[in-house]
Design a protein around this motif. Structure first.
Motif, mmCIF file in Angstrom:
data_model
loop_
_atom_site.group_PDB
_atom_site.id
_atom_site.type_symbol
_atom_site.label_atom_id
_atom_site.label_comp_id
_atom_site.label_asym_id
_atom_site.label_seq_id
_atom_site.Cartn_x
_atom_site.Cartn_y
_atom_site.Cartn_z
ATOM 1 N N ASP A 1 -50.315 -20.392 -20.209
ATOM 2 C CA ASP A 1 -50.130 -19.000 -19.762
ATOM 3 C C ASP A 1 -50.184 -17.976 -20.835
ATOM 4 O O ASP A 1 -50.140 -18.360 -21.938
ATOM 5 C CB ASP A 1 -48.822 -18.812 -19.309
ATOM 6 C CG ASP A 1 -47.272 -19.153 -20.036
ATOM 7 O OD1 ASP A 1 -47.413 -18.843 -21.204
ATOM 8 O OD2 ASP A 1 -46.630 -19.891 -19.635
ATOM 9 N N ASP B 1 -55.098 -15.264 -12.475
ATOM 10 C CA ASP B 1 -54.961 -16.056 -11.107
ATOM 11 C C ASP B 1 -56.180 -15.782 -10.281
ATOM 12 O O ASP B 1 -56.615 -16.944 -9.212
ATOM 13 C CB ASP B 1 -53.527 -15.810 -10.402
ATOM 14 C CG ASP B 1 -52.388 -16.365 -11.190
ATOM 15 O OD1 ASP B 1 -52.493 -17.347 -11.755
ATOM 16 O OD2 ASP B 1 -51.282 -15.767 -11.383
ATOM 17 N N PRO C 1 -56.572 -21.117 -13.978
ATOM 18 C CA PRO C 1 -56.232 -19.581 -13.387
ATOM 19 C C PRO C 1 -54.762 -19.718 -13.933
ATOM 20 O O PRO C 1 -53.919 -20.505 -13.832
ATOM 21 C CB PRO C 1 -56.337 -19.849 -12.071
ATOM 22 C CG PRO C 1 -57.328 -20.920 -11.561
ATOM 23 C CD PRO C 1 -57.224 -21.897 -12.896
ATOM 24 N N GLY C 2 -54.649 -18.704 -14.490
ATOM 25 C CA GLY C 2 -52.968 -18.499 -15.143
ATOM 26 C C GLY C 2 -53.015 -18.796 -16.374
ATOM 27 O O GLY C 2 -52.039 -18.345 -17.222
#
Length: 163
Positions: A11, A43, A112-113
């Motif tokens: 993250d 995201d 994603p993220g």
């Protein structure tokens, strides 16, 4: 010649923590960087680059020198304003380092993220740097020698293991 190192993290917060740690190593003269960028894959799949602003550094230095020159000529505020403007312009014009298109392409490969720290390293005390690795991550690309890359992978894996 500089070496490219790109390490993925789960993250953005973790990548920022690592970038902060690298900044501290830079202040301690353990590492000399040409560029440091955090690449975030949001995201929604969009890729965003987080680059430290060299313009801000230039503006602060320019304001200091402008203020000193202004004091000599008895107009310090005008001198600081001129110095800050010229320093910011010089900082903004000095966007050297890793190619933005390359970083965005690399960002599309992240989950994603997820986020990655990309560093263009001029010089580093590898033994000290590897000993200071505290946050686990995954090497996604480097231009390091095979031995140095393996040592980095080992240090990143060891950082995630219980003590």
């Amino acid at each position: 010649m500089s070496d490219l190192v790109a390490i993925a993290y789960p993250d953005l917060a973790t990548a920022r923590e690592v970038a902060s740690n690298v900044g501290q190593a830079r202040k301690a003269h353990i590492i000399d960087l040409e560029d440091l960028v955090i690449v975030e894959r949001r995201d929604d799949g969009k890729v965003k680059l987080h680059q430290p602003s060299m313009a801000g550094v230039g503006a602060a230095g320019g304001a200091l020198w402008g203020g000193l020159i202004g004091l000599i000529f008895l107009v310090p505020l005008f001198g600081m304003a001129i110095g800050a403007a010229s320093g910011a312009a010089a900082g903004a014009m000095s966007d050297a380092g890793v190619d933005d298109k390359f970083m965005k392409d690399l960002g599309t490969k992240l989950q994603p993220g997820g986020a990655a720290v990309i560093a263009l390293v001029r010089q580093a005390n590898m033994d000290k740097m590897l000993a200071d690795v505290k946050v686990p991550g995954e090497v996604i690309q480097t231009s390091l020698s095979d031995d140095s890359e393996q040592a980095l992978r080992d240090a990143l894996a060891k950082a995630g293991a219980p003590a």
